[in-house]
Structure formats: structure tokens, C-alpha cells
Design an enzyme around this catalytic site. Structure first.
Site, short mmCIF file in Angstrom:
data_model
loop_
_atom_site.label_atom_id
_atom_site.label_comp_id
_atom_site.label_asym_id
_atom_site.label_seq_id
_atom_site.Cartn_x
_atom_site.Cartn_y
_atom_site.Cartn_z
N GLN A 12 -10.54 -4.24 -3.05
CA GLN A 12 -11.52 -3.85 -2.68
C GLN A 12 -12.68 -3.39 -3.37
OE1 GLN A 12 -12.65 -1.80 0.36
NE2 GLN A 12 -14.96 -2.89 -0.07
N ASP A 20 -17.24 6.88 -1.62
CA ASP A 20 -16.14 7.05 -0.74
C ASP A 20 -15.45 8.31 -0.60
OD1 ASP A 20 -13.45 6.68 0.23
OD2 ASP A 20 -12.36 6.27 -1.48
N CYS A 62 -15.66 1.24 0.76
CA CYS A 62 -14.98 0.44 0.92
C CYS A 62 -14.74 0.79 2.78
CB CYS A 62 -13.78 1.34 0.01
SG CYS A 62 -13.33 2.85 0.16
N ARG A 122 -13.67 -8.66 1.89
CA ARG A 122 -12.82 -8.25 1.43
C ARG A 122 -11.46 -9.61 2.14
NH1 ARG A 122 -9.87 -3.73 1.86
NH2 ARG A 122 -8.55 -4.05 1.13
N ARG A 139 1.07 -1.12 -0.04
CA ARG A 139 -0.76 -0.19 -0.45
C ARG A 139 1.01 1.26 0.43
NH1 ARG A 139 -5.02 1.39 3.88
NH2 ARG A 139 -6.13 -0.30 2.25
N1 NVA Z 1 -9.68 6.73 -1.42
C1 NVA Z 1 -9.34 6.38 0.01
C2 NVA Z 1 -9.53 4.96 -0.24
C3 NVA Z 1 -9.43 4.33 1.21
C4 NVA Z 1 -9.54 2.62 0.88
C5 NVA Z 1 -8.44 6.33 0.19
O1 NVA Z 1 -7.45 6.23 -0.74
O2 NVA Z 1 -7.74 6.75 1.03
N1 CP Z 2 -10.92 -0.63 2.69
C1 CP Z 2 -9.94 -0.05 3.01
O1 CP Z 2 -9.09 -0.27 2.45
O2 CP Z 2 -9.44 0.07 4.46
P1 CP Z 2 -8.81 0.01 5.35
O3 CP Z 2 -8.30 1.54 4.66
O4 CP Z 2 -8.60 0.68 6.32
O5 CP Z 2 -7.71 -0.96 4.53
#
Ligand code: NVA
Ligand code: CP
Length: 315
Positions: free
Chosen positions: A146, A233, A272, A300, A116
Site C-alpha cells: 500500500q 486510516d 488506504c 495497487r 496477509r
Molecule cells: N490499518 C488497516 C489497514 C487496512 C488496509 C488495518 O490493518 O486494518
Molecule cells: N488497502 C487495502 O489493503 O485494502 P484491502 O484490505 O481491501 O485489501
């Protein structure tokens, strides 16, 4: 062909899950079918060790609840091992390159890396220079795990995906991009409803439109009408600073009772998570019986277990 009539073969010809652009409908159906059978085994308490002896390293450059816990528990349930690496604690956070990190981690017998981070190119470089499978656990551009869990949830809900209309409201961000790709490839009807200036990346939109039915509109009425699923979102994704101009532009795209009333009678609400009640969605919607947010979060686990088995398991 729809996912419901697809006969799974139990394999896909991929080593990585980077962005879904190179995944076919059949690849996605394989993941959804295996996720379904893993979910059934999990509910029955049936043990299996499909990833016995395998190790997944998880690199996090941004916060996470769902992704971290579902990958870690997923590996555990499959008989494998996981390794949590916060970018702040490893040398990547102090400027060591992705190239050198990939070359080093390739020497330790790691089978997969879930990452991530911010830049999509970092995920792609990790796959290019490493010897392991790479799974994108969210970048500024994409969130494929997701989106796969979301369409699996829709398949569970409606029994099919062909023609299911999912309308996404708000920021044209990583979620909008991955939903467009996953939905277009599986025969869904995806509508992204965002104001000018906050619409999805046109290159990704055009790519998704080549695979299926994707529209982008500024009209909330057009998006909500006939929708089977309403999705939203956060206004500000991780790494983005709060900004009054953006907030003002996105407020009219809030999913509230008026929007829900314009959709199909049995429409579902999706997010999400994490969510900000009173911003992109009202309590009256997210906490209503239409909401399937926790089913999405649970899925998930099952979908990522399927992804890991197909990428990292025996070929
Ligand atoms: N669009 C959000 C999704 C979090 C799961 C982000 O990137 O923070
Ligand atoms: N939806 C999602 O990816 O959640 P987290 O940021 O908690 O991993």
C-alpha cells in the site's frame, strides 16, 4: 537523486518484499518506474506475459478487497496463475506451523506467496523456510504494498517525491510505519500526527528517521501546515476490538475541512481504504476534489505487478 531523474536498470537484488527496511531508494525507484510503464501498457491494452508459467499463492488470514483482487488480476494480466488460500480453509488455521507450511508449499513449484496475516514474524519465517518469494500483503506492523502504491500515486500527482510533505493523522499503525519507511527512503518529508499512546512504534520511527525526514507530533496544526498530502486510516485495524478510550483520543485527529484548510491549497487527501466516513475522515474531505483515494486503489495493481515482475520474473 529523485525518482524523476533515476535511470531504471530493470532489476533489484531482492527475493522478498517483507517490510521495506532493507530496500534502498534505488530499489523503490525501480518499482515505481516499472509500475509506470506497466500502467501505460495496461491503458493501451498492450498484452505481455512477463510472468508466464509462474504461480502466486495468496494466503489471507484477514479480510481484503483491494489486495486480493489486485494481486489476482495482476497475475492474470502478467500471464501467470494465482491461488487463493484462506487461512480458515488451510491447515495453518488449525495450528499447522509456518515452518511446515513453508516446507510443504516449497515442494509444489510455487514461485511466490503473498501473505496477509497478524504477526510480522510469520511473514519473515515463511521467507526463511520457503523456497519462493514472499510478499507482505499486510501484517499488524507493516503494509508495504500500500505504501509503495501511495508514493507512486504522489509521484504521478506531483512529478517528483523529494521534499513532498505527507502528513498522516491518527493511529500510529501498520500504514503509518510503512509510509514512514517508504517516504523517508525516497526523500519525502513525513509527519505522523497522533496522540500519546497511539503514536507509531518508536523502534520503527527511529529506523525510519535514520533514512530521512520523519517527525512525530501531537499538533494537528504543525502537521497540516504546508502539507502536500493529508493521509489517514481507520481508528481500529483488523483484529483490534473497538475501544471508547482510543476513539476519544483519535477523534481530534480526524481529517476534516478545518484540517484541509490548513494544508497547501492544492493538497491531496489519501486513505488506504476501507474508510469510515464520520470517524477518521469527513465526507466533506474524502468525497471532495482533493481526494485521490481511487487512484491509490488502482495503483495497487500496477505497483504490485511491478513488484512481482522484479521479484519473481527472469533475473
Ligand atoms: N490499518 C488497516 C489497514 C487496512 C488496509 C488495518 O490493518 O486494518
Ligand atoms: N488497502 C487495502 O489493503 O485494502 P484491502 O484490505 O481491501 O485489501
Amino acid at each position: 537523486m529523485d525518482v524523476s531523474s533515476y535511470k531504471p536498470k530493470g532489476r533489484i537484488e531482492h527475493k522478498h518484499l517483507l517490510n521495506l527496511l532493507d530496500y534502498s531508494a534505488a530499489d523503490i525507484y525501480e518499482i515505481l518506474h516499472l509500475a509506470g510503464s506497466l500502467k501505460t501498457s495496461f491503458a493501451k491494452g498492450k498484452k505481455h506475459e512477463l510472468l508466464k508459467g509462474k504461480t502466486l499463492a495468496m494466503i489471507f488470514g484477514k479480510s481484503s478487497t483491494r489486495t486480493r483482487v489486485s494481486f489476482e488480476m495482476g497475475m492474470h494480466q502478467l500471464g501467470g496463475h494465482s491461488l487463493f488460500l484462506s487461512s480458515n480453509d488451510i491447515q495453518l488455521g488449525r495450528g499447522e506451523t509456518i515452518h511446515d507450511t513453508a516446507c510443504v508449499l516449497s515442494r509444489y513449484g510455487i514461485d511466490g506467496i503473498m501473505i496477509r496475516t497478524f504477526k510480522q514474524s510469520d511473514v519473515e519465517d515463511l521467507a526463511k523456510y520457503g523456497s519462493f518469494s514472499v510478499i507482505n500483503g499486510l501484517t499488524d506492523d507493516f503494509h508495504p504494498c500500500q505504501a509503495l502504491a501511495d508514493i507512486f500515486t504522489l509521484y504521478e500527482t506531483f512529478g517528483h517525491l523529494n521534499g513532498v510533505k505527507l502528513s498522516y493523522f491518527g493511529d500510529g499503525n501498520n500504514m503509518a510505519h510503512s509510509l514512514m519507511l517508504a517516504g523517508a527512503k525516497t526523500g519525502m518529508n513525513i509527519c505522523i500526527c497522533s496522540p500519546k499512546g497511539f503514536q507509531p512504534n518508536p523502534e520503527i520511527t527511529e529506523a525510519a528517521q535514520k533514512f530521512g525526514n520523519v517527525t512525530v507530533t501531537e499538533s494537528v496544526e504543525e502537521a497540516a501546515e504546508g502539507a502536500d498530502a493529508l493521509y489517514t486510516d481507520v481508528f481500529f485495524s483488523m483484529g483490534q476490538a473497538k475501544d471508547a478510550v482510543k476513539e476519544k483520543a483519535l477523534m481530534p485527529y480526524q481529517v476534516n475541512s478545518d484540517v484541509l484548510a490548513m494544508a497547501k491549497k492544492d493538497a491531496v487527501f489519501m486513505h488506504c481504504l476501507p474508510a469510515h466516513r464520520g470517524e477518521e475522515v469527513t465526507e466533506s474531505v474524502i468525497d471532495s476534489t482533493h481526494s485521490i483515494i481511487f487512484q491509490e486503489a488502482e495503483n495497487r495493481l500496477h505497483v504490485q505487478k511491478a513488484v512481482m515482475c522484479l521479484l519473481m520474473g527472469k533475473k
